[in-house]
Write a protein that holds these residues in place. Structure first.
Motif, mmCIF file in Angstrom:
data_model
loop_
_atom_site.group_PDB
_atom_site.id
_atom_site.type_symbol
_atom_site.label_atom_id
_atom_site.label_comp_id
_atom_site.label_asym_id
_atom_site.label_seq_id
_atom_site.Cartn_x
_atom_site.Cartn_y
_atom_site.Cartn_z
ATOM 1 N N VAL A 113 51.363 -19.136 -60.325
ATOM 2 C CA VAL A 113 50.458 -19.509 -59.241
ATOM 3 C C VAL A 113 49.965 -18.287 -58.466
ATOM 4 O O VAL A 113 48.758 -18.086 -58.301
ATOM 5 C CB VAL A 113 51.135 -20.531 -58.294
ATOM 6 C CG1 VAL A 113 50.253 -20.835 -57.101
ATOM 7 C CG2 VAL A 113 51.487 -21.805 -59.056
ATOM 8 N N ALA A 114 50.882 -17.468 -57.981
ATOM 9 C CA ALA A 114 50.492 -16.309 -57.163
ATOM 10 C C ALA A 114 49.617 -15.347 -57.967
ATOM 11 O O ALA A 114 48.637 -14.810 -57.439
ATOM 12 C CB ALA A 114 51.723 -15.600 -56.620
ATOM 13 N N ASP A 115 49.948 -15.136 -59.235
ATOM 14 C CA ASP A 115 49.142 -14.235 -60.072
ATOM 15 C C ASP A 115 47.740 -14.792 -60.286
ATOM 16 O O ASP A 115 46.757 -14.046 -60.250
ATOM 17 C CB ASP A 115 49.811 -14.014 -61.430
ATOM 18 C CG ASP A 115 51.093 -13.198 -61.340
ATOM 19 O OD1 ASP A 115 51.306 -12.519 -60.316
ATOM 20 O OD2 ASP A 115 51.886 -13.255 -62.299
ATOM 21 N N MET A 140 52.448 -24.124 -51.230
ATOM 22 C CA MET A 140 52.575 -25.540 -51.578
ATOM 23 C C MET A 140 52.704 -25.756 -53.084
ATOM 24 O O MET A 140 53.458 -26.617 -53.533
ATOM 25 C CB MET A 140 51.365 -26.309 -51.046
ATOM 26 C CG MET A 140 51.325 -27.772 -51.445
ATOM 27 S SD MET A 140 52.535 -28.792 -50.621
ATOM 28 C CE MET A 140 51.671 -29.121 -49.114
ATOM 29 N N LEU A 141 51.971 -24.972 -53.877
ATOM 30 C CA LEU A 141 51.891 -25.229 -55.312
ATOM 31 C C LEU A 141 52.948 -24.513 -56.148
ATOM 32 O O LEU A 141 53.281 -24.979 -57.237
ATOM 33 C CB LEU A 141 50.493 -24.864 -55.815
ATOM 34 C CG LEU A 141 49.374 -25.700 -55.191
ATOM 35 C CD1 LEU A 141 48.016 -25.124 -55.549
ATOM 36 C CD2 LEU A 141 49.490 -27.148 -55.603
ATOM 37 N N THR A 142 53.483 -23.416 -55.666
ATOM 38 C CA THR A 142 54.474 -22.670 -56.453
ATOM 39 C C THR A 142 55.665 -23.532 -56.861
ATOM 40 O O THR A 142 56.049 -23.522 -58.032
ATOM 41 C CB THR A 142 54.917 -21.401 -55.700
ATOM 42 O OG1 THR A 142 53.778 -20.529 -55.597
ATOM 43 C CG2 THR A 142 56.033 -20.679 -56.442
ATOM 44 N N GLY A 148 58.279 -23.421 -59.962
ATOM 45 C CA GLY A 148 59.608 -23.952 -59.696
ATOM 46 C C GLY A 148 59.972 -25.182 -60.498
ATOM 47 O O GLY A 148 61.039 -25.743 -60.292
ATOM 48 N N SER A 149 59.101 -25.620 -61.397
ATOM 49 C CA SER A 149 59.364 -26.802 -62.212
ATOM 50 C C SER A 149 59.181 -26.470 -63.692
ATOM 51 O O SER A 149 58.143 -26.783 -64.284
ATOM 52 C CB SER A 149 58.422 -27.939 -61.826
ATOM 53 O OG SER A 149 58.657 -28.367 -60.520
ATOM 54 N N PRO A 150 60.186 -25.844 -64.299
ATOM 55 C CA PRO A 150 60.015 -25.439 -65.703
ATOM 56 C C PRO A 150 59.782 -26.611 -66.651
ATOM 57 O O PRO A 150 59.139 -26.452 -67.684
ATOM 58 C CB PRO A 150 61.308 -24.702 -66.039
ATOM 59 C CG PRO A 150 62.267 -25.044 -64.955
ATOM 60 C CD PRO A 150 61.478 -25.469 -63.759
ATOM 61 N N GLU A 151 60.248 -27.814 -66.274
ATOM 62 C CA GLU A 151 60.085 -28.976 -67.150
ATOM 63 C C GLU A 151 58.713 -29.631 -67.004
ATOM 64 O O GLU A 151 58.316 -30.440 -67.828
ATOM 65 C CB GLU A 151 61.187 -30.002 -66.887
ATOM 66 C CG GLU A 151 61.157 -30.636 -65.518
ATOM 67 C CD GLU A 151 61.704 -29.774 -64.376
ATOM 68 O OE1 GLU A 151 61.473 -30.138 -63.214
ATOM 69 O OE2 GLU A 151 62.344 -28.734 -64.629
ATOM 70 N N ALA A 152 57.978 -29.289 -65.963
ATOM 71 C CA ALA A 152 56.634 -29.848 -65.766
ATOM 72 C C ALA A 152 55.653 -29.195 -66.731
ATOM 73 O O ALA A 152 55.763 -28.009 -67.039
ATOM 74 C CB ALA A 152 56.175 -29.632 -64.330
ATOM 75 N N THR A 153 54.703 -29.991 -67.216
ATOM 76 C CA THR A 153 53.654 -29.450 -68.092
ATOM 77 C C THR A 153 52.292 -29.865 -67.552
ATOM 78 O O THR A 153 52.129 -30.936 -66.971
ATOM 79 C CB THR A 153 53.806 -29.942 -69.545
ATOM 80 O OG1 THR A 153 53.734 -31.368 -69.565
ATOM 81 C CG2 THR A 153 55.113 -29.475 -70.159
ATOM 82 N N PHE A 154 51.336 -28.981 -67.764
ATOM 83 C CA PHE A 154 49.972 -29.208 -67.320
ATOM 84 C C PHE A 154 49.072 -28.920 -68.515
ATOM 85 O O PHE A 154 48.740 -27.772 -68.785
ATOM 86 C CB PHE A 154 49.647 -28.315 -66.117
ATOM 87 C CG PHE A 154 50.622 -28.535 -64.991
ATOM 88 C CD1 PHE A 154 50.415 -29.564 -64.089
ATOM 89 C CD2 PHE A 154 51.759 -27.757 -64.867
ATOM 90 C CE1 PHE A 154 51.331 -29.802 -63.063
ATOM 91 C CE2 PHE A 154 52.673 -27.983 -63.849
ATOM 92 C CZ PHE A 154 52.457 -29.006 -62.941
ATOM 93 N N ALA A 162 48.942 -33.941 -66.195
ATOM 94 C CA ALA A 162 50.140 -33.404 -65.545
ATOM 95 C C ALA A 162 51.325 -34.313 -65.850
ATOM 96 O O ALA A 162 51.251 -35.523 -65.640
ATOM 97 C CB ALA A 162 49.915 -33.304 -64.041
ATOM 98 N N SER A 163 52.410 -33.708 -66.332
ATOM 99 C CA SER A 163 53.606 -34.471 -66.699
ATOM 100 C C SER A 163 54.838 -33.793 -66.119
ATOM 101 O O SER A 163 54.956 -32.571 -66.152
ATOM 102 C CB SER A 163 53.766 -34.531 -68.223
ATOM 103 O OG SER A 163 52.627 -35.080 -68.831
ATOM 104 N N ARG A 164 55.742 -34.625 -65.603
ATOM 105 C CA ARG A 164 57.037 -34.111 -65.156
ATOM 106 C C ARG A 164 58.076 -35.206 -65.370
ATOM 107 O O ARG A 164 57.757 -36.381 -65.210
ATOM 108 C CB ARG A 164 57.004 -33.596 -63.724
ATOM 109 C CG ARG A 164 56.657 -34.560 -62.652
ATOM 110 C CD ARG A 164 56.612 -33.943 -61.246
ATOM 111 N NE ARG A 164 55.388 -33.229 -61.014
ATOM 112 C CZ ARG A 164 55.304 -31.923 -60.765
ATOM 113 N NH1 ARG A 164 56.360 -31.196 -60.657
ATOM 114 N NH2 ARG A 164 54.151 -31.339 -60.595
ATOM 115 N N PRO A 165 59.288 -34.824 -65.729
ATOM 116 C CA PRO A 165 60.329 -35.822 -65.975
ATOM 117 C C PRO A 165 60.556 -36.719 -64.757
ATOM 118 O O PRO A 165 60.540 -36.255 -63.621
ATOM 119 C CB PRO A 165 61.566 -34.979 -66.259
ATOM 120 C CG PRO A 165 61.044 -33.661 -66.723
ATOM 121 C CD PRO A 165 59.768 -33.462 -65.972
#
Length: 124
Positions: A22-24, A51-53, A58-64, A82-85
Motif C-alpha cells: 500500500v505505502a509503496d 486505513m488500508l495497510t 496485514g492480511s496475507p490470506e486476503a486476495t484482490f 476481493a476475498s478474505r477467509p
C-alpha cells in the motif's frame, strides 16, 4: 490519459492490489493533494495508507483479483474481486482521477457477492 499514464496505473494496481504494498503504491503515484470520496477515510495519502495497510499488507490470506482495468481520459478504474477467509467475496470498483500524471482523486463502490443470484451469470 496517455500510454505512459496507463502503464503507471497498471504498475500502481500491481503494487497495491496484487503485491499489497500500500505505502509503496501511494508513494509511486498518489499526489499529496489526494481527495478521498470514501466517507470512512480522510483526504491525503496518509489516512488512506493507515486505513488500508491492515486490509492489504496485514492480511496475507486476503486476495484482490484484478478483473479489468479501464482507462478513459484522466479517469482510470479497476474492477476487483476481493476475498478474505470468513467473509463473503466482494465486487469492488475503484475509480481514480489523474492530474499531471498523478492520482489526485478516488471513489469506490463495493458490493458483497450474494450466495444466491436470480440469474446464472457471475459478477465477474
Amino acid at each position: 490519459m496517455g500510454a505512459d499514464n496507463r502503464a503507471a496505473f497498471e504498475t500502481f494496481v500491481d503494487l497495491f492490489y496484487t503485491q499489497k504494498r500500500v505505502a509503496d503504491a501511494f508513494a509511486f503515484l498518489v499526489s499529496d493533494d489526494y481527495i478521498q470520496h470514501n466517507p470512512t477515510i480522510g483526504d491525503g495519502p496518509a489516512p488512506a495508507i493507515e486505513m488500508l495497510t491492515p486490509k492489504f499488507d496485514g492480511s496475507p490470506e486476503a486476495t484482490f483479483d484484478i478483473q479489468r482495468i479501464l482507462v478513459d481520459g484522466d479517469l482510470a478504474m479497476v474492477h476487483v474481486k476481493a476475498s478474505r477467509p470468513g467473509a463473503a467475496d466482494a465486487a469492488v470498483a475503484d475509480i481514480y482521477r489523474f492530474e499531471d500524471g498523478r492520482i489526485v482523486e478516488h471513489w469506490d463502490v463495493l458490493q458483497q457477492v450474494p450466495v444466491h443470484a436470480v440469474h446464472d451469470h457471475p459478477m465477474f
